[in-house]
Design a protein around this motif. Structure first.
Motif, PDB file in Angstrom:
ATOM      1  N   GLU A  52       2.393  -5.177 -11.105  1.00  0.00           N
ATOM      2  CA  GLU A  52       2.437  -6.054 -12.273  1.00  0.00           C
ATOM      3  C   GLU A  52       3.751  -5.810 -12.994  1.00  0.00           C
ATOM      4  O   GLU A  52       4.128  -4.662 -13.244  1.00  0.00           O
ATOM      5  CB  GLU A  52       1.257  -5.785 -13.200  1.00  0.00           C
ATOM      6  CG  GLU A  52       1.201  -6.733 -14.385  1.00  0.00           C
ATOM      7  CD  GLU A  52      -0.075  -6.582 -15.187  1.00  0.00           C
ATOM      8  OE1 GLU A  52      -0.016  -6.741 -16.421  1.00  0.00           O
ATOM      9  OE2 GLU A  52      -1.127  -6.298 -14.584  1.00  0.00           O
ATOM     10  N   MET A  53       4.459  -6.890 -13.324  1.00  0.00           N
ATOM     11  CA  MET A  53       5.728  -6.776 -14.033  1.00  0.00           C
ATOM     12  C   MET A  53       5.475  -6.624 -15.528  1.00  0.00           C
ATOM     13  O   MET A  53       4.616  -7.298 -16.108  1.00  0.00           O
ATOM     14  CB  MET A  53       6.610  -7.992 -13.777  1.00  0.00           C
ATOM     15  CG  MET A  53       7.047  -8.158 -12.333  1.00  0.00           C
ATOM     16  SD  MET A  53       7.938  -6.712 -11.690  1.00  0.00           S
ATOM     17  CE  MET A  53       9.383  -6.696 -12.748  1.00  0.00           C
ATOM     18  N   LEU A  54       6.218  -5.718 -16.127  1.00  0.00           N
ATOM     19  CA  LEU A  54       6.127  -5.464 -17.557  1.00  0.00           C
ATOM     20  C   LEU A  54       7.458  -5.819 -18.214  1.00  0.00           C
ATOM     21  O   LEU A  54       8.519  -5.599 -17.636  1.00  0.00           O
ATOM     22  CB  LEU A  54       5.803  -3.992 -17.822  1.00  0.00           C
ATOM     23  CG  LEU A  54       4.562  -3.421 -17.112  1.00  0.00           C
ATOM     24  CD1 LEU A  54       4.456  -1.938 -17.367  1.00  0.00           C
ATOM     25  CD2 LEU A  54       3.307  -4.137 -17.589  1.00  0.00           C
ATOM     26  N   ILE A  59       0.953   2.917 -12.663  1.00  0.00           N
ATOM     27  CA  ILE A  59       2.075   3.753 -13.068  1.00  0.00           C
ATOM     28  C   ILE A  59       3.345   2.912 -13.026  1.00  0.00           C
ATOM     29  O   ILE A  59       3.445   1.949 -12.261  1.00  0.00           O
ATOM     30  CB  ILE A  59       2.240   4.989 -12.158  1.00  0.00           C
ATOM     31  CG1 ILE A  59       2.430   4.558 -10.699  1.00  0.00           C
ATOM     32  CG2 ILE A  59       1.076   5.948 -12.308  1.00  0.00           C
ATOM     33  CD1 ILE A  59       2.766   5.717  -9.768  1.00  0.00           C
ATOM     34  N   ILE A  60       4.314   3.270 -13.866  1.00  0.00           N
ATOM     35  CA  ILE A  60       5.604   2.568 -13.863  1.00  0.00           C
ATOM     36  C   ILE A  60       6.507   3.190 -12.805  1.00  0.00           C
ATOM     37  O   ILE A  60       6.603   4.412 -12.688  1.00  0.00           O
ATOM     38  CB  ILE A  60       6.279   2.654 -15.237  1.00  0.00           C
ATOM     39  CG1 ILE A  60       5.440   1.946 -16.292  1.00  0.00           C
ATOM     40  CG2 ILE A  60       7.673   2.035 -15.195  1.00  0.00           C
ATOM     41  CD1 ILE A  60       6.002   2.060 -17.701  1.00  0.00           C
ATOM     42  N   LEU A  61       7.179   2.346 -12.048  1.00  0.00           N
ATOM     43  CA  LEU A  61       8.160   2.813 -11.065  1.00  0.00           C
ATOM     44  C   LEU A  61       9.526   2.880 -11.759  1.00  0.00           C
ATOM     45  O   LEU A  61      10.142   1.843 -12.035  1.00  0.00           O
ATOM     46  CB  LEU A  61       8.207   1.866  -9.868  1.00  0.00           C
ATOM     47  CG  LEU A  61       6.870   1.650  -9.143  1.00  0.00           C
ATOM     48  CD1 LEU A  61       7.032   0.654  -8.005  1.00  0.00           C
ATOM     49  CD2 LEU A  61       6.316   2.957  -8.627  1.00  0.00           C
ATOM     50  N   GLN A  72       2.748  -0.227 -10.716  1.00  0.00           N
ATOM     51  CA  GLN A  72       2.046  -0.263  -9.430  1.00  0.00           C
ATOM     52  C   GLN A  72       0.763   0.554  -9.533  1.00  0.00           C
ATOM     53  O   GLN A  72       0.724   1.591 -10.202  1.00  0.00           O
ATOM     54  CB  GLN A  72       2.941   0.305  -8.332  1.00  0.00           C
ATOM     55  CG  GLN A  72       2.309   0.394  -6.964  1.00  0.00           C
ATOM     56  CD  GLN A  72       3.284   0.914  -5.930  1.00  0.00           C
ATOM     57  OE1 GLN A  72       4.210   0.214  -5.558  1.00  0.00           O
ATOM     58  NE2 GLN A  72       3.068   2.139  -5.486  1.00  0.00           N
ATOM     59  N   ALA A  73      -0.279   0.045  -8.891  1.00  0.00           N
ATOM     60  CA  ALA A  73      -1.540   0.772  -8.892  1.00  0.00           C
ATOM     61  C   ALA A  73      -1.347   2.146  -8.267  1.00  0.00           C
ATOM     62  O   ALA A  73      -0.738   2.278  -7.204  1.00  0.00           O
ATOM     63  CB  ALA A  73      -2.596  -0.016  -8.120  1.00  0.00           C
ATOM     64  N   PHE A 119      -9.658   0.895  -5.943  1.00  0.00           N
ATOM     65  CA  PHE A 119      -8.227   0.758  -6.231  1.00  0.00           C
ATOM     66  C   PHE A 119      -7.834  -0.711  -6.345  1.00  0.00           C
ATOM     67  O   PHE A 119      -8.437  -1.582  -5.718  1.00  0.00           O
ATOM     68  CB  PHE A 119      -7.392   1.418  -5.127  1.00  0.00           C
ATOM     69  CG  PHE A 119      -7.660   2.877  -4.948  1.00  0.00           C
ATOM     70  CD1 PHE A 119      -7.118   3.804  -5.821  1.00  0.00           C
ATOM     71  CD2 PHE A 119      -8.460   3.334  -3.920  1.00  0.00           C
ATOM     72  CE1 PHE A 119      -7.355   5.155  -5.670  1.00  0.00           C
ATOM     73  CE2 PHE A 119      -8.704   4.684  -3.756  1.00  0.00           C
ATOM     74  CZ  PHE A 119      -8.165   5.594  -4.634  1.00  0.00           C
ATOM     75  N   SER A 120      -6.800  -0.972  -7.169  1.00  0.00           N
ATOM     76  CA  SER A 120      -6.234  -2.315  -7.288  1.00  0.00           C
ATOM     77  C   SER A 120      -5.240  -2.521  -6.157  1.00  0.00           C
ATOM     78  O   SER A 120      -4.218  -1.824  -6.086  1.00  0.00           O
ATOM     79  CB  SER A 120      -5.541  -2.481  -8.643  1.00  0.00           C
ATOM     80  OG  SER A 120      -6.454  -2.328  -9.698  1.00  0.00           O
ATOM     81  N   LEU A 121      -5.548  -3.485  -5.281  1.00  0.00           N
ATOM     82  CA  LEU A 121      -4.712  -3.710  -4.099  1.00  0.00           C
ATOM     83  C   LEU A 121      -4.209  -5.139  -4.065  1.00  0.00           C
ATOM     84  O   LEU A 121      -4.860  -6.062  -4.560  1.00  0.00           O
ATOM     85  CB  LEU A 121      -5.506  -3.412  -2.823  1.00  0.00           C
ATOM     86  CG  LEU A 121      -6.078  -1.992  -2.691  1.00  0.00           C
ATOM     87  CD1 LEU A 121      -6.928  -1.886  -1.435  1.00  0.00           C
ATOM     88  CD2 LEU A 121      -4.964  -0.958  -2.671  1.00  0.00           C
ATOM     89  N   ALA A 122      -3.024  -5.313  -3.471  1.00  0.00           N
ATOM     90  CA  ALA A 122      -2.458  -6.656  -3.316  1.00  0.00           C
ATOM     91  C   ALA A 122      -3.153  -7.422  -2.201  1.00  0.00           C
ATOM     92  O   ALA A 122      -3.183  -8.657  -2.220  1.00  0.00           O
ATOM     93  CB  ALA A 122      -0.964  -6.564  -3.041  1.00  0.00           C
ATOM     94  N   ARG A 123      -3.707  -6.704  -1.224  1.00  0.00           N
ATOM     95  CA  ARG A 123      -4.462  -7.334  -0.138  1.00  0.00           C
ATOM     96  C   ARG A 123      -5.457  -6.305   0.412  1.00  0.00           C
ATOM     97  O   ARG A 123      -5.331  -5.103   0.144  1.00  0.00           O
ATOM     98  CB  ARG A 123      -3.532  -7.851   0.952  1.00  0.00           C
ATOM     99  CG  ARG A 123      -2.671  -6.830   1.649  1.00  0.00           C
ATOM    100  CD  ARG A 123      -1.965  -7.491   2.836  1.00  0.00           C
ATOM    101  NE  ARG A 123      -1.168  -6.535   3.586  1.00  0.00           N
ATOM    102  CZ  ARG A 123       0.159  -6.420   3.497  1.00  0.00           C
ATOM    103  NH1 ARG A 123       0.814  -7.198   2.651  1.00  0.00           N
ATOM    104  NH2 ARG A 123       0.816  -5.536   4.230  1.00  0.00           N
ATOM    105  N   PRO A 124      -6.450  -6.768   1.169  1.00  0.00           N
ATOM    106  CA  PRO A 124      -7.473  -5.842   1.669  1.00  0.00           C
ATOM    107  C   PRO A 124      -6.850  -4.738   2.509  1.00  0.00           C
ATOM    108  O   PRO A 124      -5.798  -4.921   3.138  1.00  0.00           O
ATOM    109  CB  PRO A 124      -8.382  -6.742   2.509  1.00  0.00           C
ATOM    110  CG  PRO A 124      -8.177  -8.108   1.947  1.00  0.00           C
ATOM    111  CD  PRO A 124      -6.746  -8.167   1.533  1.00  0.00           C
TER     112      PRO A 124
END
Length: 490
Positions: free
Chosen positions: A156-158, A400-402, A432-433, A460-465
């Protein structure tokens, strides 16, 4: 030597306090002592901060730690790492006083079990255990199932907009107030230029010419040398020289005509007939002179000359060139990520020189200006620290922030007055999760591929399975041993 040669970190030290302690240290070499419970140099941003400080100050920094993660991270970035101050070779210590080293606090002693590892008994036992473990692992690898789980964490963009105040008078970063220390950078720039002169005046050009008639006042022959000077006797004296030698024959009232040329150029040499009647020198007792014709062709011309305004104009032209090049030259003196607002640039002229003096004739004036260009810089690492602090409350739960994803846009609303800089930045960062590999292994162990995938997706929060691949499955299930499950987070 001062105790600043040795900086002993504590568990309370973070990036901000580390930066401040480095700034206060004024020694080369500098020894950083890092106990096991200090995590600041396990992070890339912490190690890069120390590396950057070392490069900027031109000093050697030595790391003393027994923490494996800190040691690995520091070695990766080229630092010399030792497990104790006493282990630092004398050639690395430089001029640090031996008494200072002896009085410096030491790291806590190594636990007894770690010291016993070197004993023969323990060494043999450890070797036997390792051999047994390897044997079992090889056997298990041949018959037991294994699995690879590939995960793509959600991102997610902040975004945040921050009003910043910076200046040399600010010593410590204050994230709540948006205050940052700023440093001055300067470069010496030299440039040249040329302008056309604007002064106009008329000056003498060609000298007047004509002839005079010499008449003898004696009975003998007379020689009139070339260069004999004759002049007018009324008004402003105008002088002429004869252009060639002439001879008067013997006899009273003998005459000879001789060409003449005005000594000074210009129209003043154009005189009326009958006005040149004086011979200079001893020859005046032997001859008389008179011009029976007007002299002519004495002229003047218009020329350009250097004025004070020409110098001022040329100086401004060169300064504009310096100003146009100064920003790019200053950018070479700062680090990537630093911000140097163009509004903070100042130019101080050190020296100006010109190829012609004032009032000198000439169509062009060439000059050179040497100037010092200064600007105010905000440190890129400070800016990232500020952005991280401001975004911390916006990070979704479990994310967490990268730090390497932080991007800072072009500053806006820039104001600079009396050494104080204010501006506004908009920064973005990718969160990112967070994926705990051990949690993934525990959730998946002993389950079917479908059940493991569902459990992981719920946790967990995932972008895809999740992608799960199993080798030699046991009744269609993942291994019970978590060690047999590899987790790859992309």
């Amino acid at each position: 030597m001062s105790v600043d040669h040795i900086v002993y970190l504590t568990a309370d030290d973070d990036i901000a306090s580390l930066r401040e302690r480095l700034r206060r240290a004024q020694a080369d070499p500098l020894i950083l002592v890092i106990p096991d419970n200090v995590a600041v140099l396990r992070q890339v941003v912490g190690v890069r901060l120390v590396q950057r400080y070392s490069a900027q100050m031109g000093i050697t920094i030595i790391i003393v730690t027994r923490d494996r993660a800190t040691e690995d991270m520091c070695r990766r970035y080229g630092f010399a790492v030792y497990h104790d101050i006493d282990k630092i070779p004398p050639r690395k210590r430089g001029g640090i006083d031996a008494n200072l080293l002896a009085a410096a606090p030491r790291l806590p002693p190594v636990p007894i079990y770690r010291r016993l590892v070197g004993a023969g008994f323990w060494l043999v036992a450890i070797v036997l255990v390792m051999v047994g473990a390897v044997t079992i692992s090889l056997a298990a690898g041949l018959v037991m199932p294994s699995a690879v789980i590939r995960l793509v964490p959600a991102t997610e963009m902040l975004t945040t907009t921050i009003n910043i105040t910076g200046g040399p008078q600010i010593r410590v970063l204050d994230a709540d107030k948006g205050q940052l220390p700023a440093r001055s950078v300067q470069v010496l720039i030299e440039d040249t230029g040329q302008v056309e002169t604007t002064g106009q005046k008329r000056v003498p050009d060609a000298a007047a010419t004509g002839t005079v008639v010499f008449a003898s006042r004696s009975l003998g022959a007379i020689t009139i040398p070339k260069g004999t000077v004759v002049r007018t006797s009324t008004g402003q004296s105008v002088r002429f020289r004869t252009e060639e030698e002439a001879s008067l024959p013997a006899g009273a009232f003998a005459t000879v005509r001789v060409p003449i040329k005005a000594i000074d150029p210009g129209p003043n040499g154009n005189v009326k007939a009958g006005t040149i009647n004086v011979v200079e020198g001893t020859l005046a007792f032997q001859v008389s002179v008179l011009n029976d014709e007007d002299t002519k062709d004495g002229s003047e011309k218009q020329v350009s000359f250097v004025t004070l305004q020409d110098r001022a104009t040329l100086r401004d032209v060169i300064l504009k060139k310096i100003q146009a090049n100064s920003y790019s030259e200053l950018l070479k003196a700062i680090q990537p990520g630093d911000i140097l607002p163009a509004e903070t640039l100042t130019i101080a002229v050190n020296e100006s020189s010109f190829d012609k003096p004032l009032d000198a004739e000439g169509t062009y004036l060439t000059g050179k200006v040497r100037a010092t260009v200064s600007g105010l810089v905000l440190d890129g690492d400070d800016l990232k620290t500020l952005v991280l602090a401001r975004l911390r409350d916006r990070v979704p739960p479990g994310f967490i922030i990268l730090p390497d994803s932080i991007t800072i846009g072009t500053p806006g609303s820039v104001r600079y007055s009396d050494g104080v800089l204010t501006l506004q930045i908009t920064a973005t960062a990718r969160s990112q999760a967070a994926i705990d590999r051990q949690d993934v292994q525990r959730l998946a162990a002993g389950k079917t591929v479908e059940m493991a995938g569902q459990e992981i997706a719920r946790r967990f929060s995932l972008a895809r399975p999740p992608e799960i691949a199993v080798e030699r499955p046991f009744f269609g299930r993942l291994p019970l041993l978590t060690a047999r499950i590899a987790v790859i987070s992309e």
